[in-house]
Design a protein around this motif. Structure first.
Motif, PDB file in Angstrom:
ATOM      1  N   ARG A  92       0.833  -1.207   0.000  1.00 53.34           N
ATOM      2  CA  ARG A  92       0.000   0.000   0.000  1.00 53.34           C
ATOM      3  C   ARG A  92       0.867   1.257   0.000  1.00 53.34           C
ATOM      4  N   GLU A  95       2.339   1.778  -3.484  1.00 48.81           N
ATOM      5  CA  GLU A  95       1.309   2.252  -4.412  1.00 48.81           C
ATOM      6  C   GLU A  95       1.081   3.752  -4.241  1.00 48.81           C
ATOM      7  N   GLN A  96       1.020   4.181  -2.984  1.00 46.27           N
ATOM      8  CA  GLN A  96       0.815   5.605  -2.722  1.00 46.27           C
ATOM      9  C   GLN A  96       1.998   6.426  -3.218  1.00 46.27           C
ATOM     10  N   ARG A  97       3.225   5.967  -2.934  1.00 48.85           N
ATOM     11  CA  ARG A  97       4.407   6.699  -3.386  1.00 48.85           C
ATOM     12  C   ARG A  97       4.512   6.690  -4.917  1.00 48.85           C
ATOM     13  N   ALA A  98       4.135   5.580  -5.538  1.00 44.83           N
ATOM     14  CA  ALA A  98       4.172   5.499  -6.998  1.00 44.83           C
ATOM     15  C   ALA A  98       3.211   6.501  -7.624  1.00 44.83           C
ATOM     16  N   ASN A  99       2.037   6.665  -7.012  1.00 45.34           N
ATOM     17  CA  ASN A  99       1.083   7.658  -7.501  1.00 45.34           C
ATOM     18  C   ASN A  99       1.596   9.079  -7.266  1.00 45.34           C
ATOM     19  N   ASP A 100       2.234   9.297  -6.124  1.00 45.25           N
ATOM     20  CA  ASP A 100       2.734  10.639  -5.799  1.00 45.25           C
ATOM     21  C   ASP A 100       3.866  11.061  -6.733  1.00 45.25           C
ATOM     22  N   TYR A 101       4.782  10.121  -7.040  1.00 45.15           N
ATOM     23  CA  TYR A 101       5.991  10.454  -7.786  1.00 45.15           C
ATOM     24  C   TYR A 101       5.949  10.022  -9.251  1.00 45.15           C
ATOM     25  N   GLY A 102       4.830   9.437  -9.683  1.00 46.64           N
ATOM     26  CA  GLY A 102       4.727   9.004 -11.074  1.00 46.64           C
ATOM     27  C   GLY A 102       5.671   7.882 -11.424  1.00 46.64           C
ATOM     28  N   ARG A 105       5.489   1.052 -13.168  1.00 48.45           N
ATOM     29  CA  ARG A 105       5.184  -0.252 -12.578  1.00 48.45           C
ATOM     30  C   ARG A 105       5.437  -1.340 -13.615  1.00 48.45           C
ATOM     31  N   TYR A 115       8.511  -1.514  -8.781  1.00 50.29           N
ATOM     32  CA  TYR A 115       8.302  -0.073  -8.929  1.00 50.29           C
ATOM     33  C   TYR A 115       9.637   0.584  -9.279  1.00 50.29           C
TER      34      TYR A 115
END
Length: 209
Positions: A92, A95-102, A105, A115
């Motif tokens: 989780r 996923e949050q950091r991937a969304n924040d930093y683009g 995946r 990631y």
């Protein structure tokens, strides 16, 4: 005749007014309870957000260290083992950091998701390479295909059972035994001993001197 029409019109109006009046009476009598439910729901939401923030602050050091060590490429298993948080929490968080930093995946089948965060060290590796990687996704695949150690990474129970050529139920029975490391070493094709990490629910290779 006119009186009957008036009576019917009055009855129709009453049919519409009575449910509305009952609803008003219910809200008037039950508003403290409804207000309490809303207040509890909001308090629970704020508490969950606070807990997640505190948990994120504890995972962040491990996340930052892995970014530097792996040049921006990591998995939930890496983060779970380094931070000692459950695998679901690490997933989780990533996923949050991937969304924040683009972050990019890449699906690895049963092994989960890799990631790739574009960091300055990763860019330096690209520019320093005499044969630069053609694109961003190719760099991610190269980092995953070239592990820093010769030993396999942590495995879930189904994966280790396949590697040791035993039934998954056998691992369930033996994973807590003190002799599990030696038993798994004898079964492993590369002679690697394994141990079970109950917090992460993963099997990790035992480091040998």
């Amino acid at each position: 005749m006119t009186g009957q029409v008036i009576d019917r019109s009055t009855a129709s109006i009453l049919i519409l007014i009575i449910p509305f009046a009952l609803l008003v009476v219910f809200l008037y009598s039950a508003w403290p309870i409804l207000l309490g439910i809303v207040a509890i729901a909001l308090a629970l939401q704020f508490w969950q957000q606070y807990q997640w923030k505190m948990m994120g602050d504890k995972i962040n050091p491990a996340f930052n260290a892995l970014l530097k060590e792996n040049k921006g490429c990591l998995t939930a298993v890496d983060l779970s083992l380094r931070s000692e948080f459950p695998l679901g929490v690490a997933q989780r968080f990533l996923e949050q950091r991937a969304n924040d930093y683009g972050a990019k995946r890449q699906q690895l089948g049963e092994q989960g998701t890799a990631y790739y965060f574009l960091t300055a060290s990763a860019l330096g590796a690209i520019f320093a390479d005499s044969e630069p990687v053609a694109d961003f996704e190719a760099l991610s695949r190269e980092a995953i295909a070239s592990p820093t150690t010769s030993q396999p990474t942590a495995l879930i129970q189904a994966e280790l059972a396949k590697r040791l050529d035993v039934h998954s139920g056998t691992l369930t029975k033996r994973k807590s035994d003190p002799s599990f490391g030696e038993w798994s070493r004898q079964k492993d094709p590369d002679g690697i001993a394994w141990q079970y990490a109950p917090k992460q629910k993963l099997f990790i290779p035992v480091e040998t001197a």
